[in-house]
Design an enzyme around this catalytic site. Structure first.
Site: not given
Ligand code: COA
Length: 494
Positions: A257-258, A260, A283, A373, A377
């Protein structure tokens, strides 16, 4: 006939109030920049003059600041779909200033062809090449480009000199036929090519805007202790699955996935000597995949975009023949196609915002109501995958949020689709377990030690039945965070 060339401002003037626009690209990769910025400026001028000016927005996925940021700040958005990540757009959606609907990325192109969301009036497409005969070669991201080019009355091509013409050949461009005439996709292996190296458009629809601008991508956060441990847990789990004969020793294509965490997990897989060289069917192709292509740990990567930092993009362009042999960029209706995902036996790894103890996953809405976000996908891959895995750090916001809660505040992926959950503490293998057994596995293996006793107390709080949900305290963790700023203050017994 030669193609019409215009300035970004003149091209933006071709767009009317109320038009629906289809943008090229997928994440910041492959997105136009100059024309949307000019469009935002135009909207601001119209608003100053007291006139309404808003457009509908269809994109491949998230975009750069020049699209989502500029148009949100200009209050120029009639509606927005699908995935987005820009702070200003997110704020406008959560303030209910922009109506937003979140759909699986693989379905948007067909939904547009079906006419579900109205017309696509204008397409704005970033290209590295466009010919007099109407052949458009996208840049680093494809998304919904073939479909919006076919549907739009006007196709504005941002011809961006920052991307070499020699990119032609990295893409595999075509569209699905619509039911009842849908064809077999013809993709039976990660490397299969079924389309053309360009999108063909009637040249009379094309307007060209010449620009020279790099991508708007940022880098990834460095791997930290938590993400490294998640990655190591994933690698250990895969090795055990291979030993048990549940993943073939030649391995299966992976989707990651997308963000960090996904990037860090790939780095951990690259380091594991027990995992063979991989193929990727995903993706977004992020920086870690590029490193692994260079080191030989990834043999081939198919995706919808090169979502990489600008220094990595420069590395790709400096060694383009090498990458053109090993990378293929496809429209999202192929990169994310559940039919292909199930056929190839893809191992899907996506990141959760939160999961509940029964294995339902929330990827999108913080505290149930604020969009982060979008589903992206993750659903395209999860339900169709050979093995669906969700990754998450056990806590967020300095430990004040547990990623594991009694009941998710929004559901994107249900217990029926989620097979494995992995945090920095370990692996909960949910296959074949009842809801109560799943809860025990998640609490024991994935939950942060600070939250284990509260979740166990919730599970033991007397609810009976197949899924022991206590409706009185199911949202006690969320309510505690909202009222006290810390989920640790949750009262889990009613
Ligand atoms: N409640 C509130 N905030 C939360 C949280 C929760 N349960 N879990 C994570 N967060 C916040 C983090 O604190 C971080 O905040 P910041 O940007 O202010 O630091 C932010 O969400 C991103 O989290 P991070 O741990 O850095 O993970 P990430 O960059 O891997 O992103 C998702 C995680 C879930 C947001 C991201 O993977 C996403 O948008 N997924 C949905 C779409 C997807 O899965 N696409 C892939 C398909 S191929």
């Amino acid at each position: 006939m030669s193609l019409k060339k215009l300035s970004a401002e003149a091209a933006a003037a071709l767009i009317n109030n109320g038009d629906n626009i289809g943008f090229s690209g997928f994440t910041h990769a492959g997105c136009p920049k100059a024309v949307p910025r000019a469009l935002a400026k135009r909207a601001e001028q119209e608003h100053v003059a007291g006139r309404e000016f808003k457009v509908g927005m269809f994109t491949g996925a998230s975009t750069g600041d020049s699209i989502d940021g500029a148009l949100a700040r200009a209050c120029a958005v009639k509606f927005r779909t699908p995935y987005q990540t820009t702070g200003d757009m997110r704020a406008a959606i959560n303030a209910e200033q922009v109506p937003y609907f979140d759909v699986h990325l693989s379905t948007l192109a067909q939904d547009l062809r079906y006419g579900f969301y109205g017309a696509v009036d204008v397409a704005i497409i970033e290209a590295c090449d466009v010919t007099e005969s109407g052949e458009i070669v996208p840049t680093a991201g494809v998304g919904i480009s073939p479909t919006v080019c076919a549907l739009a009355r006007t196709v504005i091509v941002e011809l961006n000199a920052a991307h070499p013409r020699e990119l032609r050949g990295m893409h595999d461009l075509t569209q699905l036929q619509d039911p009842p005439h849908r064809q077999d996709t013809g993709i039976v292996g990660v490397r299969d090519r079924i389309g053309k190296d360009h999108i063909k458009v009637d040249p009379s629809k094309i307007v060209v805007v010449e620009v020279n601008e790099p991508n708007e991508g940022s880098g990834f956060a460095p791997v930290d202790d938590v993400t490294r441990k998640i990655g190591e847990n994933v690698a250990r789990f895969f090795v055990a699955e291979m030993k048990a004969g549940r993943i073939p020793t030649s391995f299966l294509p992976i989707q990651s996935g997308v963000g960090n965490i996904a990037n860090a997990v790939l780095a951990a897989l690259a380091e594991s000597k027990d995992i063979p060289d991989l193929e990727v069917y995903t993706e977004v192709i992020q920086d870690a995949v590029i490193d692994m292509l260079e080191s030989g740990r990834v043999k081939f990567a198919s995706g919808s975009s090169l979502t990489v930092s600008n220094p990595t993009m420069d590395r790709i362009y400096a060694n383009l023949p090498f990458f053109k042999e090993r990378v293929m960029l496809r429209p999202t209706e192929f990169s994310n196609n559940p039919e292909i995902v199930r056929r190839l036996g893809i191992i899907a790894m996506n990141t959760a915002l939160e999961a509940d103890i029964f294995g339902n996953v929330n990827s999108t809405n913080v505290m149930g109501s604020k969009i982060m976000n979008g589903v992206g996908g993750s659903g395209d891959f999860t339900r169709a995958a050979y093995l669906s895995i969700f990754l998450t750090p056990s806590t967020a916001k300095g430990g004040k949020i547990s990623a594991f809660v009694p009941m998710v505040s929004h559901t994107d992926h249900t217990e029926h689709d989620v097979k494995v959950i992995i945090s920095e503490y370990g692996v909960a293998d949910l296959r074949g377990l009842s809801p109560r057994q799943r809860a025990e596995a998640i609490i024991k293996n994935c939950v942060h030690p600070d939250y284990r006793s509260a979740l166990q107390a919730y599970l033991d709080s007397g609810a009976k039945g197949h899924t022991p949900v206590n409706l009185d305290t199911a949202f006690s963790f969320h309510r505690a965070f909202i009222s006290t700023g810390d989920m640790a203050n949750a009262e889990v017994k009613s």
